[in-house]
Design a protein around this motif. Sequence first.
Motif, PDB file in Angstrom:
ATOM      1  N   ALA A  10       0.826  -1.198   0.000  1.00  0.00           N
ATOM      2  CA  ALA A  10       0.000   0.000   0.000  1.00  0.00           C
ATOM      3  C   ALA A  10       0.860   1.247   0.000  1.00  0.00           C
ATOM      4  CB  ALA A  10      -0.892   0.002   1.233  1.00  0.00           C
ATOM      5  N   ALA A  11       0.416   2.210  -0.784  1.00  0.00           N
ATOM      6  CA  ALA A  11       1.033   3.534  -0.780  1.00  0.00           C
ATOM      7  C   ALA A  11      -0.069   4.539  -0.584  1.00  0.00           C
ATOM      8  CB  ALA A  11       1.755   3.790  -2.096  1.00  0.00           C
ATOM      9  N   ALA A  12       0.241   5.720  -0.135  1.00  0.00           N
ATOM     10  CA  ALA A  12      -0.791   6.712   0.074  1.00  0.00           C
ATOM     11  C   ALA A  12      -1.401   7.127  -1.246  1.00  0.00           C
ATOM     12  CB  ALA A  12      -0.195   7.932   0.770  1.00  0.00           C
ATOM     13  N   THR A  13      -2.715   7.247  -1.268  1.00  0.00           N
ATOM     14  CA  THR A  13      -3.380   7.734  -2.461  1.00  0.00           C
ATOM     15  C   THR A  13      -3.239   9.240  -2.513  1.00  0.00           C
ATOM     16  OG1 THR A  13      -5.480   8.122  -1.381  1.00  0.00           O
ATOM     17  CG2 THR A  13      -5.065   5.892  -2.185  1.00  0.00           C
ATOM     18  N   PRO A  14      -3.485   9.839  -3.697  1.00  0.00           N
ATOM     19  CA  PRO A  14      -3.414  11.278  -3.767  1.00  0.00           C
ATOM     20  C   PRO A  14      -4.559  11.920  -3.005  1.00  0.00           C
ATOM     21  CG  PRO A  14      -4.154  10.372  -5.845  1.00  0.00           C
ATOM     22  CD  PRO A  14      -3.727   9.226  -5.004  1.00  0.00           C
ATOM     23  N   ASP A  15      -5.579  11.129  -2.630  1.00  0.00           N
ATOM     24  CA  ASP A  15      -6.743  11.702  -1.972  1.00  0.00           C
ATOM     25  C   ASP A  15      -6.610  11.660  -0.453  1.00  0.00           C
ATOM     26  OD1 ASP A  15      -7.910   9.804  -4.467  1.00  0.00           O
ATOM     27  OD2 ASP A  15      -8.290  11.955  -4.516  1.00  0.00           O
ATOM     28  N   ALA A  16      -5.911  10.641   0.068  1.00  0.00           N
ATOM     29  CA  ALA A  16      -5.733  10.527   1.512  1.00  0.00           C
ATOM     30  C   ALA A  16      -4.646   9.497   1.766  1.00  0.00           C
ATOM     31  CB  ALA A  16      -7.042  10.106   2.178  1.00  0.00           C
ATOM     32  N   ALA A  17      -4.117   9.522   2.977  1.00  0.00           N
ATOM     33  CA  ALA A  17      -3.000   8.637   3.274  1.00  0.00           C
ATOM     34  C   ALA A  17      -3.483   7.225   3.559  1.00  0.00           C
ATOM     35  CB  ALA A  17      -2.230   9.169   4.485  1.00  0.00           C
ATOM     36  N   VAL A  18      -2.735   6.255   3.054  1.00  0.00           N
ATOM     37  CA  VAL A  18      -2.963   4.860   3.363  1.00  0.00           C
ATOM     38  C   VAL A  18      -1.644   4.301   3.886  1.00  0.00           C
ATOM     39  CG1 VAL A  18      -3.536   2.598   2.401  1.00  0.00           C
ATOM     40  CG2 VAL A  18      -4.685   4.637   1.534  1.00  0.00           C
ATOM     41  N   GLY A 206     -12.198   4.415  -1.271  1.00  0.00           N
ATOM     42  CA  GLY A 206     -12.444   3.581  -0.106  1.00  0.00           C
ATOM     43  C   GLY A 206     -11.243   3.114   0.671  1.00  0.00           C
ATOM     44  N   LEU A 207     -10.048   3.075   0.062  1.00  0.00           N
ATOM     45  CA  LEU A 207      -8.911   2.498   0.764  1.00  0.00           C
ATOM     46  C   LEU A 207      -8.512   3.253   2.039  1.00  0.00           C
ATOM     47  CD1 LEU A 207      -6.583   1.241  -2.105  1.00  0.00           C
ATOM     48  CD2 LEU A 207      -7.720  -0.122  -0.352  1.00  0.00           C
ATOM     49  N   PRO A 208      -8.561   4.586   2.081  1.00  0.00           N
ATOM     50  CA  PRO A 208      -8.208   5.248   3.351  1.00  0.00           C
ATOM     51  C   PRO A 208      -9.108   4.803   4.501  1.00  0.00           C
ATOM     52  CG  PRO A 208      -8.174   6.818   1.549  1.00  0.00           C
ATOM     53  CD  PRO A 208      -8.773   5.561   0.991  1.00  0.00           C
ATOM     54  N   ARG A 209     -10.422   4.700   4.250  1.00  0.00           N
ATOM     55  CA  ARG A 209     -11.332   4.232   5.306  1.00  0.00           C
ATOM     56  C   ARG A 209     -11.103   2.760   5.599  1.00  0.00           C
ATOM     57  NH1 ARG A 209     -17.564   5.729   4.730  1.00  0.00           N
ATOM     58  NH2 ARG A 209     -16.567   7.764   5.064  1.00  0.00           N
ATOM     59  N   PHE A 210     -10.868   1.956   4.548  1.00  0.00           N
ATOM     60  CA  PHE A 210     -10.624   0.532   4.738  1.00  0.00           C
ATOM     61  C   PHE A 210      -9.398   0.310   5.622  1.00  0.00           C
ATOM     62  CE2 PHE A 210      -8.408  -3.327   3.346  1.00  0.00           C
ATOM     63  CZ  PHE A 210      -9.399  -4.275   3.534  1.00  0.00           C
ATOM     64  N   ALA A 211      -8.352   1.124   5.422  1.00  0.00           N
ATOM     65  CA  ALA A 211      -7.122   0.964   6.190  1.00  0.00           C
ATOM     66  C   ALA A 211      -7.350   1.173   7.683  1.00  0.00           C
ATOM     67  CB  ALA A 211      -6.063   1.945   5.684  1.00  0.00           C
ATOM     68  N   ARG A 212      -8.362   1.964   8.027  1.00  0.00           N
ATOM     69  CA  ARG A 212      -8.644   2.241   9.438  1.00  0.00           C
ATOM     70  C   ARG A 212      -9.691   1.300  10.027  1.00  0.00           C
ATOM     71  NH1 ARG A 212      -8.560   7.435   7.059  1.00  0.00           N
ATOM     72  NH2 ARG A 212     -10.845   7.506   7.058  1.00  0.00           N
ATOM     73  N   SER A 213     -10.236   0.412   9.201  1.00  0.00           N
ATOM     74  CA  SER A 213     -11.327  -0.449   9.647  1.00  0.00           C
ATOM     75  C   SER A 213     -10.814  -1.760  10.224  1.00  0.00           C
ATOM     76  CB  SER A 213     -12.260  -0.739   8.474  1.00  0.00           C
ATOM     77  OG  SER A 213     -11.606  -1.587   7.530  1.00  0.00           O
ATOM     78  N   ALA A 214     -11.741  -2.520  10.805  1.00  0.00           N
ATOM     79  CA  ALA A 214     -11.389  -3.838  11.336  1.00  0.00           C
ATOM     80  C   ALA A 214     -10.974  -4.787  10.214  1.00  0.00           C
ATOM     81  CB  ALA A 214     -12.576  -4.410  12.108  1.00  0.00           C
ATOM     82  N   LEU A 215     -11.619  -4.665   9.050  1.00  0.00           N
ATOM     83  CA  LEU A 215     -11.238  -5.513   7.919  1.00  0.00           C
ATOM     84  C   LEU A 215      -9.816  -5.208   7.469  1.00  0.00           C
ATOM     85  CD1 LEU A 215     -14.481  -5.554   5.723  1.00  0.00           C
ATOM     86  CD2 LEU A 215     -13.526  -7.426   7.084  1.00  0.00           C
ATOM     87  N   GLY A 216      -9.466  -3.942   7.471  1.00  0.00           N
ATOM     88  CA  GLY A 216      -8.118  -3.562   7.077  1.00  0.00           C
ATOM     89  C   GLY A 216      -7.072  -4.047   8.062  1.00  0.00           C
ATOM     90  N   ALA A 217      -7.471  -4.190   9.328  1.00  0.00           N
ATOM     91  CA  ALA A 217      -6.532  -4.643  10.357  1.00  0.00           C
ATOM     92  C   ALA A 217      -6.505  -6.160  10.504  1.00  0.00           C
ATOM     93  CB  ALA A 217      -6.905  -4.002  11.696  1.00  0.00           C
ATOM     94  N   TRP A 218      -7.384  -6.848   9.783  1.00  0.00           N
ATOM     95  CA  TRP A 218      -7.475  -8.313   9.939  1.00  0.00           C
ATOM     96  C   TRP A 218      -6.171  -8.985   9.555  1.00  0.00           C
ATOM     97  CZ3 TRP A 218      -7.109 -12.195   6.152  1.00  0.00           C
ATOM     98  CH2 TRP A 218      -7.468 -13.492   6.588  1.00  0.00           C
ATOM     99  N   ALA A 219      -5.799  -9.990  10.338  1.00  0.00           N
ATOM    100  CA  ALA A 219      -4.620 -10.803  10.031  1.00  0.00           C
ATOM    101  C   ALA A 219      -5.014 -12.267  10.178  1.00  0.00           C
ATOM    102  CB  ALA A 219      -3.469 -10.465  10.973  1.00  0.00           C
ATOM    103  N   PRO A 220      -4.592 -13.120   9.255  1.00  0.00           N
ATOM    104  CA  PRO A 220      -4.985 -14.530   9.332  1.00  0.00           C
ATOM    105  C   PRO A 220      -4.323 -15.244  10.503  1.00  0.00           C
ATOM    106  CG  PRO A 220      -3.354 -14.223   7.605  1.00  0.00           C
ATOM    107  CD  PRO A 220      -3.700 -12.852   8.121  1.00  0.00           C
ATOM    108  N   ARG A 221      -5.127 -16.034  11.222  1.00  0.00           N
ATOM    109  CA  ARG A 221      -4.594 -16.821  12.331  1.00  0.00           C
ATOM    110  C   ARG A 221      -4.812 -18.316  12.128  1.00  0.00           C
ATOM    111  NH1 ARG A 221      -5.974 -11.938  14.429  1.00  0.00           N
ATOM    112  NH2 ARG A 221      -4.474 -11.013  15.872  1.00  0.00           N
TER     113      ARG A 221
END
Length: 337
Positions: A10-18, A206-221
């Motif tokens: 992921a890199a920051a979009t021109p619209d918001a940071a990711v 959507g990616l800036p909001r996704f990055a801050r969401s629970a789905l964006g923070a999900w990690a496989p266990r």
Amino acid sequence: MAIDLTRDRAAATPDAAVQPRRFPMIDAARAAALAAMASYHTLWDLGFLRLTAENYALTPAGRIAAEMIAGSFLVLVGIGLVLMNGRGVRPRPTLLRLARIGGAALLVTLGTWIVFPDAFVFFGVLHCITVASLLGLPFLFAPVAVTVLTAAAFIAAPHVVHAPILDAPALYFLGLGSGTPRTNDYVPLFPWFGLVLAGIAVGRIGLPRFARSALGAWAPRSAIGRAATWAGRHSLAIYLIHQPVLLALLTGIVTLTGANPRAGLRAFRADYVTICTRTGGERPLCRIAARCTSEALLREDLFREDGRPFSGPERLRAQALSQQCYATLEQAARTER
């Protein structure tokens, strides 16, 4: 089938940071699309090898499923482009990615030309992704509204443009001709590039909001989750390997079991009705006669969908069965009148 091959750091979009990290959930989504694609290809292979009564992948429902799977992959291609180049185009990784996908596309063309010379893949999913990944770069920085409008135009164009002049083989990649070329995988720029652009728009919004969401923070266990994210990260290799493996396995099965005895019946009956009506038969009677004839051929082991030649006596018997079916039905129809 389409497949997203981005290595989506992921890199920051021109619209918001990711945040500059990989999103396992997107890898898992890509893996789910891979599983759906492999299921579809299995269904196609079963029909192609005559292990099923017909090729259900080529039915209307099968075609809809194929388009939905392709669409999901191409949207992920657009999202991957934002993840990889959202802050600015990274020349070296971008060129390496294009080289990998373009090279794989050439391998697909060569391989299918050898195996399916009358329906080889000349502009399939990998070809489309290669071109779309290049054409999509400017839209990473254009106003999102422009990207959305362009996406809509690409998706709508095939419904309003049917130009015979675009049927030239050199222009097949556009997808705007009046016919569809014979090929086992056809993913032209119209409408499919529109879905890549839709993915770019979704990613930028959507990616800036996704990055801050629970789905964006999900990690496989779990083992399944880790396997899914691994598959999503290695989608190109899986795409190239899975179909030869499936064909090899199913070819081994059909060698042991033989083809489904009813394979090809639907096509046989359709051809029978066409020939019957062209020679003056009434369509309702032709349809019943087609079913009667096919069942009679099956009973006497004279159905030849696998291409085995008839002997002289077998040919005469098959013709007699067909004539007997139609004559009996025609006589019954006359009696009712």
